[in-house]
Design an enzyme around this catalytic site. Structure first.
Site, short mmCIF file in Angstrom:
data_model
loop_
_atom_site.label_atom_id
_atom_site.label_comp_id
_atom_site.label_asym_id
_atom_site.label_seq_id
_atom_site.Cartn_x
_atom_site.Cartn_y
_atom_site.Cartn_z
N LYS A 148 41.53 68.79 -39.65
CA LYS A 148 42.05 69.08 -38.31
C LYS A 148 40.92 69.14 -37.27
O LYS A 148 40.98 69.90 -36.31
CB LYS A 148 42.86 70.38 -38.30
N THR A 177 38.90 66.45 -32.33
CA THR A 177 38.09 66.36 -31.11
C THR A 177 36.60 66.32 -31.45
O THR A 177 36.16 66.86 -32.47
CB THR A 177 38.36 67.54 -30.16
N GLY A 203 33.36 50.77 -24.66
CA GLY A 203 32.20 50.12 -24.02
C GLY A 203 32.34 50.13 -22.51
O GLY A 203 31.36 50.25 -21.78
N TRP A 230 32.11 40.20 -18.50
CA TRP A 230 33.39 40.85 -18.81
C TRP A 230 33.84 41.64 -17.59
O TRP A 230 33.01 42.03 -16.75
CB TRP A 230 33.23 41.76 -20.02
N SER A 279 29.97 48.49 -27.47
CA SER A 279 31.40 48.69 -27.70
C SER A 279 31.70 48.64 -29.19
O SER A 279 31.13 47.81 -29.91
CB SER A 279 32.19 47.58 -27.00
N HIS A 299 34.30 43.86 -32.51
CA HIS A 299 32.85 43.85 -32.27
C HIS A 299 32.04 43.99 -33.57
O HIS A 299 32.60 44.11 -34.64
CB HIS A 299 32.50 44.92 -31.24
N ASN A 336 36.47 62.46 -18.13
CA ASN A 336 36.58 62.80 -19.55
C ASN A 336 36.60 61.49 -20.32
O ASN A 336 37.63 60.82 -20.39
CB ASN A 336 37.81 63.63 -19.85
N GLU A 365 43.01 30.90 -34.55
CA GLU A 365 43.01 31.68 -33.30
C GLU A 365 41.76 31.34 -32.48
O GLU A 365 40.67 31.22 -33.04
CB GLU A 365 42.98 33.18 -33.60
C1 LIG Z 1 30.42 42.17 -22.46
C2 LIG Z 1 31.45 43.26 -22.61
N1 LIG Z 1 31.29 44.39 -21.91
C3 LIG Z 1 32.15 45.41 -22.00
C4 LIG Z 1 33.25 45.34 -22.84
C5 LIG Z 1 34.19 46.49 -22.89
O1 LIG Z 1 34.22 47.11 -24.14
P1 LIG Z 1 35.52 47.99 -24.56
O2 LIG Z 1 36.57 47.03 -24.96
O3 LIG Z 1 35.03 48.83 -25.70
O4 LIG Z 1 35.90 48.79 -23.38
C6 LIG Z 1 33.48 44.16 -23.57
C7 LIG Z 1 34.67 44.07 -24.42
O5 LIG Z 1 34.89 43.21 -25.20
C8 LIG Z 1 32.56 43.09 -23.45
O6 LIG Z 1 32.74 41.95 -24.12
#
Ligand SMILES: Cc1ncc(COP(=O)(O)O)c(C=O)c1O
Length: 410
Positions: free
Chosen positions: A46, A49, A76, A109, A204, A209, A258, A345
């Site tokens: 339990k 957190t 990430g 991203w 991330s 990943h 948070n 895919e």
């Molecule tokens: C280059 C990059 N930055 C940030 C992220 C964000 O990570 P998360 O999905 O853990 O928020 C990703 C997600 O694939 C990413 O490829």
């Protein structure tokens, strides 16, 4: 947990975790039963957190990547958000101010970019290098102005830019460097891990990943003050856990979010981290085998170009990026549909040239995609397939050869 209980849990996990067969997935899950059992044990106690296991994972992670401090967060994206909110924080000496510019590659991203905007800074896009997919040092030199205060280097799919050159620029121009290493955990440039060159490195652990905790992320840094700012911002702005003497328990020293991870994610992540090197080796071997299989096939007609590691880089691959060559480029959409229907895919290389995304218009960051010809080239020609954590079989290699090299015929 005793042996009998472990056997029982193993049976249960095997019963419930079946993967689809006959499909070449982007990411088959990389969880071992033991990873899941580690997660389950936090639930049984339990202790869901954030607590001791999270601390243990942070310590180990810092050691593995060679950083002084590591702080776990719930993704990430959250790690990137913390990096930029730390740079603008009033506790930070020489903090960034609204309107200061941060350079970012246009192949990135979404949450590499948006924390820049969310923290009141101005993103300035730079084109990439065709060979490595990472930010072009030549273009970067042209884009730096007096307003430039930071660079967001996004290490794409395990690859990097020339980190020595980037470091020289950072030092000469006195800029902050944030390394989005979310796709490149375990890659080293001249034996130094990506994510440890700059002020902040972010990672991330989303399921696709290099290692995964389901959802989760980490931010690393070498400066104690930066660490303390990140620590307070991660949870409500309080100083709980910072080991200050005479600490009241509800002491709010900063603004905050948070972004805490769960102890369950940390337990799974800690268990996965032990396998980072093993995964890295198998992924790399699988990647080489796939490329060799295609290039030595009777059906090989130079249909594709592959991406190779930057000089001095020991890569930890995330996927196998593929660029379609002339005269097949116009068939890209049809070809990807064909692969999907035939159980392979695929996905875009990150999100393509980010300039083309609708959200760019929404925030009035529009500019002509022609200004970023190399990122556009990846958008027009690129896609990627998975490289898995189990050794690829001959059956899978033959399957990929047959389907991928059909591009001439469709
Ligand atoms: C280059 C990059 N930055 C940030 C992220 C964000 O990570 P998360 O999905 O853990 O928020 C990703 C997600 O694939 C990413 O490829």
């Amino acid at each position: 947990m005793n042996n009998k209980e472990k056997i029982f849990l193993n049976k249960l996990i095997n019963k419930y975790s079946k993967e689809p067969r006959g499909k070449y997935l982007l990411t088959p899950d990389s969880f071992s039963n033991d990873d899941i059992i580690q997660g389950i044990s936090t639930l049984l106690k339990k202790k869901i957190t954030m607590s001791d296991v999270t601390k243990k994972f942070e310590k180990k992670f810092a050691k593995v990547v060679g950083a002084k401090y590591a702080l776990m967060v719930n993704s990430g994206s959250s790690a990137n958000l913390l990096a930029f909110f730390a740079l603008i924080n009033p506790m930070k000496k020489k903090r960034l101010r609204p309107g200061d510019e941060c350079i970012i590659p246009s192949l990135c991203w979404s949450t590499s970019l948006w924390p820049i905007v969310q923290s009141g800074l101005k993103p300035k896009f730079v084109d990439i290098d065709r060979g490595s997919l990472n930010l072009s040092i030549d273009q970067l030199k042209k884009k730096i102005t007096k307003k430039t205060r930071a660079i967001m280097a996004v290490h794409i799919l395990g690859n990097s830019t020339n980190m020595i050159e980037l470091n020289k620029i950072i030092k000469r121009k006195n800029l902050y460097l944030i390394e989005d290493t979310c796709e490149s955990l375990g890659s080293s440039y001249k034996k130094k891990k990506l994510g440890t060159f700059g002020d902040f490195g972010t990672f991330s652990f989303y399921y696709s990943h290099q290692i995964t905790s389901g959802e989760g992320g980490m931010i690393v840094c070498n400066d104690k003050k930066n660490y303390e700012i990140l620590h307070s911002l991660r949870a409500h702005g309080w100083d709980r856990g910072l080991n200050k003497k005479n600490q009241k328990s509800f002491n709010f020293i900063n603004s905050g979010f948070n972004l805490r991870p769960t102890e369950t994610s940390a337990a799974i992540g800690y268990s996965q981290l032990k396998k980072l090197n093993k995964f890295k080796k198998i992924r790399s071997s699988n990647r080489n085998k796939i490329i060799k299989k295609l290039q030595s096939s009777k059906k090989w007609r130079e249909q594709f170009t592959f991406i190779y590691p930057a000089k001095n880089l020991d890569p930890s691959w995330f996927g196998l990026p593929i660029l379609i060559n002339k005269p097949y480029i116009k068939k890209k959409r049809k070809f990807l549909n064909y692969l999907n229907k035939n159980f392979i895919e695929t996905r875009p290389i990150i999100s393509g040239n980010f300039i083309n995304q609708k959200s760019i218009n929404l925030y009035k960051l529009n500019q002509s995609k022609e200004k970023f010809p190399n990122a556009q080239n990846i958008d027009d020609r690129g896609f990627f397939i998975g490289v898995h954590v189990n050794p690829i079989s001959n059956k899978e290699l033959n399957f990929l050869e047959n389907k991928l090299l059909k591009i001439n015929e469709i």
